[in-house]
Design an enzyme around this catalytic site. Structure first.
Site, mmCIF file in Angstrom:
data_model
loop_
_atom_site.group_PDB
_atom_site.id
_atom_site.type_symbol
_atom_site.label_atom_id
_atom_site.label_comp_id
_atom_site.label_asym_id
_atom_site.label_seq_id
_atom_site.Cartn_x
_atom_site.Cartn_y
_atom_site.Cartn_z
ATOM 1 N N LYS A 1 0.825 -1.220 0.000
ATOM 2 C CA LYS A 1 0.000 0.000 0.000
ATOM 3 C C LYS A 1 0.854 1.262 0.000
ATOM 4 C CE LYS A 1 -4.238 -2.000 1.732
ATOM 5 N NZ LYS A 1 -5.129 -2.244 2.851
ATOM 6 N N LYS B 1 -6.257 -11.370 -5.084
ATOM 7 C CA LYS B 1 -7.245 -11.619 -4.039
ATOM 8 C C LYS B 1 -8.466 -10.728 -4.256
ATOM 9 C CE LYS B 1 -7.087 -9.362 -0.255
ATOM 10 N NZ LYS B 1 -6.778 -8.649 0.974
ATOM 11 N N LYS C 1 -11.889 -5.010 -2.070
ATOM 12 C CA LYS C 1 -12.679 -3.799 -2.340
ATOM 13 C C LYS C 1 -11.879 -2.821 -3.177
ATOM 14 C CE LYS C 1 -13.612 -4.483 2.335
ATOM 15 N NZ LYS C 1 -13.662 -4.147 3.733
HETATM 16 P P1 TYM Z 1 -10.747 -6.258 5.781
HETATM 17 O O1 TYM Z 1 -11.757 -5.202 6.055
HETATM 18 O O2 TYM Z 1 -9.873 -6.081 4.602
HETATM 19 O O3 TYM Z 1 -11.455 -7.664 5.636
HETATM 20 C C1 TYM Z 1 -12.342 -8.204 6.609
HETATM 21 C C2 TYM Z 1 -12.141 -9.707 6.720
HETATM 22 O O4 TYM Z 1 -12.356 -10.341 5.444
HETATM 23 C C3 TYM Z 1 -11.222 -11.153 5.111
HETATM 24 N N1 TYM Z 1 -11.028 -11.107 3.650
HETATM 25 C C4 TYM Z 1 -10.896 -12.191 2.875
HETATM 26 N N2 TYM Z 1 -10.895 -13.504 3.148
HETATM 27 C C5 TYM Z 1 -10.743 -14.370 2.117
HETATM 28 N N3 TYM Z 1 -10.587 -13.983 0.817
HETATM 29 C C6 TYM Z 1 -10.583 -12.662 0.504
HETATM 30 N N4 TYM Z 1 -10.452 -12.280 -0.765
HETATM 31 C C7 TYM Z 1 -10.742 -11.697 1.546
HETATM 32 N N5 TYM Z 1 -10.777 -10.343 1.579
HETATM 33 C C8 TYM Z 1 -10.953 -9.995 2.883
HETATM 34 C C9 TYM Z 1 -10.051 -10.483 5.823
HETATM 35 O O5 TYM Z 1 -8.982 -11.383 6.025
HETATM 36 C C10 TYM Z 1 -10.696 -10.057 7.125
HETATM 37 O O6 TYM Z 1 -10.724 -11.118 8.045
HETATM 38 N N6 TYM Z 1 -7.121 -5.170 9.080
HETATM 39 C C11 TYM Z 1 -8.408 -5.829 8.914
HETATM 40 C C12 TYM Z 1 -9.494 -5.301 9.820
HETATM 41 C C13 TYM Z 1 -9.139 -5.308 11.275
HETATM 42 C C14 TYM Z 1 -9.108 -6.447 12.121
HETATM 43 C C15 TYM Z 1 -8.779 -5.957 13.417
HETATM 44 C C16 TYM Z 1 -9.317 -7.811 11.895
HETATM 45 C C17 TYM Z 1 -8.852 -4.237 12.031
HETATM 46 N N7 TYM Z 1 -8.635 -4.612 13.324
HETATM 47 C C18 TYM Z 1 -8.647 -6.828 14.476
HETATM 48 C C19 TYM Z 1 -9.188 -8.660 12.995
HETATM 49 C C20 TYM Z 1 -8.857 -8.180 14.263
HETATM 50 C C21 TYM Z 1 -8.890 -5.640 7.476
HETATM 51 O O7 TYM Z 1 -8.483 -4.726 6.791
HETATM 52 O O8 TYM Z 1 -9.857 -6.519 7.076
#
Ligand code: TYM
Length: 347
Positions: free
Chosen positions: A123, A205, A208
């Protein structure tokens, strides 16, 4: 959905924490990789789920729509089956202790560890001048988890490196301030079988920010219009070419939406060139529409009652703050900060 660690492995009721950014639509990658698991886990664990709006402002974002997208994400989670009677659901910025703990954890986090995070490396290339918030993103994530002293974190594969760092931060803080005890448990990831759903471009992957998603709340027509041009087996140029289902993203998606007999038929018809890719996509679209239909209906009905969603989030923030305030009292005390004569004004 697969939970790799069973609650019986831990004394008492283990606590789960997880979060999702309101940076766009809730998509099938989020659902299969994490949210479906959250819904199942709330039956057996003490669950806390968070819409992490403070994480969503670490890059360029639209401040006019952030609050709307935050409510929409919460609405989507409720429509998926997050049950406020079983789980705590809230918005990260409504519990200021997240930011406070992040600052305190910064003091034990090595910059080198932050710089080697894959997501930071990816990023940060999009910026001429990299914001410090992007580097410190994983420290806020560690604060999210450690504030509730969570044992388990259900996430997709892309978050496991951040979780490793959370464990490292917990170890360092415990060593420095734990007075010989592990005040912060080292949280473990809970992965599903769908750890990494690929996008419709078949290249990266599902994400969004890459615009290669199918939204969980997309209409049947939108689902079909997105699936139609989606990448399949690159070696299958014409309808008559036999295909290799194992290398086809559409086939992989069938595994999550179609019944076993259909999956076998899809593989057979692809290998024998009995179906074209569009035939295969049509069957997938129908099964996806069937699986997502009830979620979409619930979301549409919740969208008519935004005040109810706001109430659920307000109650969630109150419950979360009760735990967070207790942790922060301990943390401030152990780190030697001067005790407050009176409680801080509630915000
Ligand atoms: P985020 O918002 O990108 O995604 C939310 C959850 O969805 C999962 N995910 C996927 N799993 C499988 N295949 C995909 N293509 C895919 N895209 C997204 C992500 O692994 C995630 O579990 N940093 C985190 C948010 C966060 C968080 C936390 C998570 C902030 N604090 C504390 C756990 C604990 C994030 O950007 O997820």
């Amino acid at each position: 959905m697969l939970a790799l660690t069973e609650p019986g492995n831990l004394p008492g009721m283990a606590r789960i924490f997880s979060g999702i950014q309101p940076s766009g639509e809730l998509h099938i990658g989020n659902w299969l990789g994490a949210v479906q698991n959250w819904v199942n886990l709330q039956r057996t664990y003490d669950c806390i789920f968070c819409v992490v709006d403070l994480h969503a402002i670490t890059g360029k974002y639209d401040q006019v729509s952030l609050a709307i997208r935050t409510r929409e994400m919460a609405t989507g989670l409720l429509a998926c089956g997050i049950d406020p009677a079983r789980s705590v659901l809230f918005v990260q910025s409504h519990v200021p202790e997240h930011s406070e703990l992040q600052w305190l954890l910064n003091t034990v986090t090595p910059i080198g560890e932050l710089e080697r995070m894959t997501q930071f490396k990816d990023k940060s290339q999009r910026f001429e001048s990299v914001p410090a918030g992007l580097l410190n993103y994983p420290v806020l994530m560690a604060a999210d988890i450690l504030l509730y002293r969570a044992d388990l974190v259900p996430v997709g594969d892309d978050q496991t490196q951040h979780l490793e760092l959370t464990r490292e931060i917990a170890r360092r803080w415990n060593a420095e301030f734990g007075n010989g005890a592990d005040y912060f448990p080292e949280p473990k990831p809970l992965l599903t079988e769908a750890t990494r759903i690929m996008g419709l471009d078949g290249q990266a992957k599902m994400s969004k920010s890459l615009g290669n998603t199918i939204g969980l709340l997309d209409s049947p027509e939108e689902i079909w219009q997105k699936l139609r041009p989606a990448k399949t087996d690159p070696a299958r140029v014409t309808r008559k070419d036999p295909g290799t289902p194992e290398v086809c993203n559409i086939y992989h998606l069938h595994r999550y939406f179609s019944p076993p007999a259909t999956i076998a038929t899809v593989a057979d018809n692809c290998r024998g060139a009995k179906w074209g890719c569009l035939d295969c996509k049509r069957v997938l679209a129908d099964n996806m529409i069937l699986a997502l239909g009830p979620i979409r209906e619930r979301a549409l009905s919740l969208q008519e009652r935004p005040e109810m969603v706001d109430e659920i989030l307000a109650d969630g923030a109150t419950s979360a703050r009760r735990i967070a305030a207790e942790t922060m009292r301990e943390v401030r005390d152990r780190m030697g900060l001067m005790p407050r004569l009176r409680g801080a004004l509630s915000s």
